[in-house]
Design an enzyme around this catalytic site. Structure first.
Site, short mmCIF file in Angstrom:
data_model
loop_
_atom_site.label_atom_id
_atom_site.label_comp_id
_atom_site.label_asym_id
_atom_site.label_seq_id
_atom_site.Cartn_x
_atom_site.Cartn_y
_atom_site.Cartn_z
N GLU A 37 -34.21 12.37 -14.67
CA GLU A 37 -34.10 13.83 -14.54
C GLU A 37 -33.27 14.38 -15.69
O GLU A 37 -32.21 13.85 -16.02
CB GLU A 37 -33.43 14.14 -13.20
CG GLU A 37 -33.95 15.37 -12.54
CD GLU A 37 -35.40 15.24 -12.10
OE1 GLU A 37 -36.29 15.72 -12.86
OE2 GLU A 37 -35.65 14.69 -11.03
N HIS A 38 -33.80 15.45 -16.30
CA HIS A 38 -33.19 16.07 -17.47
C HIS A 38 -33.14 15.09 -18.65
O HIS A 38 -32.24 15.14 -19.48
CB HIS A 38 -31.80 16.64 -17.15
CG HIS A 38 -31.88 17.83 -16.22
ND1 HIS A 38 -32.12 19.10 -16.67
CD2 HIS A 38 -31.80 17.90 -14.87
CE1 HIS A 38 -32.16 19.93 -15.63
NE2 HIS A 38 -31.97 19.22 -14.52
N THR A 39 -34.12 14.22 -18.69
CA THR A 39 -34.21 13.28 -19.81
C THR A 39 -35.38 13.61 -20.73
O THR A 39 -35.41 13.16 -21.87
CB THR A 39 -34.40 11.84 -19.30
OG1 THR A 39 -35.49 11.83 -18.37
CG2 THR A 39 -33.16 11.33 -18.59
N ASP A 40 -36.36 14.41 -20.25
CA ASP A 40 -37.56 14.62 -21.09
C ASP A 40 -37.22 15.36 -22.37
O ASP A 40 -37.69 14.99 -23.46
CB ASP A 40 -38.72 15.28 -20.31
CG ASP A 40 -38.42 16.64 -19.70
OD1 ASP A 40 -37.27 17.09 -19.75
OD2 ASP A 40 -39.38 17.26 -19.18
N GLY A 127 -39.38 23.22 -7.08
CA GLY A 127 -39.16 22.07 -7.96
C GLY A 127 -40.32 21.10 -7.96
O GLY A 127 -40.17 19.96 -8.37
N SER A 131 -45.87 25.92 -11.60
CA SER A 131 -46.31 26.62 -12.81
C SER A 131 -47.09 25.70 -13.74
O SER A 131 -48.09 26.12 -14.32
CB SER A 131 -45.15 27.31 -13.53
OG SER A 131 -44.12 26.41 -13.76
N GLU A 163 -45.67 27.58 -22.34
CA GLU A 163 -44.52 27.95 -21.51
C GLU A 163 -43.28 28.20 -22.38
O GLU A 163 -42.54 29.15 -22.15
CB GLU A 163 -44.27 26.84 -20.47
CG GLU A 163 -43.32 27.28 -19.41
CD GLU A 163 -43.50 26.59 -18.06
OE1 GLU A 163 -44.60 26.10 -17.75
OE2 GLU A 163 -42.52 26.56 -17.31
N ASP A 175 -43.63 17.97 -16.76
CA ASP A 175 -44.43 18.57 -15.69
C ASP A 175 -45.89 18.74 -16.13
O ASP A 175 -46.82 18.45 -15.38
CB ASP A 175 -43.84 19.92 -15.28
CG ASP A 175 -42.39 19.80 -14.88
OD1 ASP A 175 -41.94 18.67 -14.63
OD2 ASP A 175 -41.69 20.83 -14.86
C1 GLA Z 1 -37.99 21.02 -15.02
C2 GLA Z 1 -38.59 21.01 -16.41
C3 GLA Z 1 -38.89 19.58 -16.87
C4 GLA Z 1 -37.66 18.69 -16.73
C5 GLA Z 1 -37.04 18.85 -15.34
C6 GLA Z 1 -35.73 18.12 -15.20
O1 GLA Z 1 -38.92 20.55 -14.09
O2 GLA Z 1 -39.79 21.77 -16.43
O3 GLA Z 1 -39.36 19.60 -18.21
O4 GLA Z 1 -36.73 18.95 -17.74
O5 GLA Z 1 -36.82 20.21 -15.00
O6 GLA Z 1 -35.93 16.76 -15.28
#
Ligand code: GLA
Length: 387
Positions: A37-40, A127, A131, A163, A175
């Site tokens: 999470e929050h790594t992309d 979450g 979208s 986006e 996503d």
């Molecule tokens: C949202 C963003 C993703 C990713 C997550 C956290 O879903 O759209 O790109 O950064 O938060 O992992």
């Protein structure tokens, strides 16, 4: 009888557009991120799984340059002129449609107009990437109508650009990639630097359960952008000590520790989460392949603690939900999923215990927070396709 989103878009298309053409239907899934999470946006690893909640589009080409788009949920129709598209656009639902058309045209594709009806069953703001699913279901419709080759990784990149630049949301690639390129029955272990993706089978006898806190994300956009900016600022500082660092992906945990003095305490906590979290998708994939479910659960729990204490994107409801899940029958581990600040958690559960699990979690969560919990046992689904 209640219609599915696919039934709804077909029916509404017929009522509204009364075209002689029978529409085609496309479908794109939401996703639950299992870990990473929050790594992309730090060029690391993620492990999303497309789920059986989705957005559907019914569409037929037009012989002019107009996109007429109708949303079943709000009963609104909008008209988008393909010749008048310019970034940045707005942030309403129809802007996501315009954004995709803009990104395809900006990449040199020639688009024809379409009539399109949109519906879906992914709760918005939960979450689960409604979208990205909307973008991909629209992209599939536009590509089919305009005879553009369907290349899932390329479409993921174009929709991310739509986006980022048209809608103005600074998201990473996860996503859109999950909505475009997932395979039925699997999660994906995705390298967000190379975009190489490996399928990860879900072990027999286990399921991932989405646990919706019922709290919709608020203020998440500004907090998301702040977290992202803090990672980029940390990279700038760390690069002064090691010029080979391009992203937090390039920093090993021991190297970060040795450079702690270069960062302020908050930036250090943020970077420490990312650097450790980037290694967790590989560890979860290994544990699932080895059927080491205790270890799989442990790594999910560690991820949650890190998001709560170091990255600070959890919420009291997400903490209550994951604690309720861990205390319930058959649960191996649980964590928040997605950007955070509300939305959903995800738990790994033994299939034979899933009914008792959902009943127990819902009761526990309600007694801790006074709110109802929605549980969804996920079927790992394929990426965007034509129905
Ligand atoms: C949202 C963003 C993703 C990713 C997550 C956290 O879903 O759209 O790109 O950064 O938060 O992992």
């Amino acid at each position: 009888m209640l219609l599915t989103p696919i039934g709804e878009v077909r029916e509404r298309f017929e009522q509204l557009f009364q075209s002689a053409t029978v529409p085609r239907v496309a479908r794109a899934p939401g996703r639950v991120n299992l870990i990473g999470e929050h790594t992309d946006y730090n060029e690391g690893f993620v492990m999303p799984m497309a789920i059986d909640l989705y957005v559907a589009t019914a569409f037929a080409p037009r012989d002019d340059r107009l996109v007429r788009v109708h949303a079943v949920a709000t009963n609104e129709t909008r008209q988008i002129e393909l010749d008048g598209l310019a970034a940045p656009g707005g942030t309403e639902w129809s802007d996501y449609v315009a954004a995709v058309a803009w990104a395809l045209a900006d990449a040199g594709e020639h688009l024809s107009g379409i009539d399109v009806v949109v519906s879906g069953n992914i709760p918005i703001g939960s979450g689960l990437s409604s979208s990205a699913a909307l973008e991909m279901a629209v992209a599939r419709a536009l590509c089919h109508s305009s005879e553009i080759e369907w290349d899932p990784p390329r479409m993921a990149q174009l929709c991310q650009r739509a986006e980022n630049i048209f809608v103005g949301v600074n998201c990473g690639i996860m996503d859109q990639f999950a909505a475009a390129a997932s395979r039925a029955g699997c999660a994906l272990l995705l390298d967000c630097r190379s975009l190489e993706a490996e399928p990860v089978a879900i072990p027999d006898g286990t399921v991932f359960v989405v646990l919706d806190t019922g709290v919709r994300r608020t203020l998440s956009q500004s907090a998301y952008n702040e977290r992202r900016a803090s990672c980029e600022a940390a990279v700038d500082v760390l690069r002064s000590g090691d010029p080979s660092i391009r992203a937090l992906r390039d920093v090993r945990p021991a190297a970060l520790e040795s450079m702690e003095h270069l960062l302020d305490p908050e930036s250090y906590r943020r970077a420490a989460h990312v650097v450790a979290e980037i290694r967790r998708p590989g560890e979860l994939a290994e544990s699932l392949a080895a059927r080491d479910l205790e270890r799989a659960g442990r790594v999910m729990n560690e991820s949650h603690a890190s998001l709560r204490d170091l990255y600070e994107v959890s919420s009291p409801e997400l903490d209550a939900m994951t604690e309720a899940a861990r205390g319930s029958a058959g649960c191996f581990g649980a964590r928040m999923t997605g950007a955070g600040f509300g939305g959903c958690a995800v738990a790994l559960v033994g299939s034979d215990r899933v009914d008792a699990f959902t009943a127990e979690v819902a009761a526990q969560y309600a007694s801790r927070t006074g709110r109802p919990a929605q549980c969804h046992v996920c079927t790992p689904s394929a990426g965007a396709d034509l129905v």
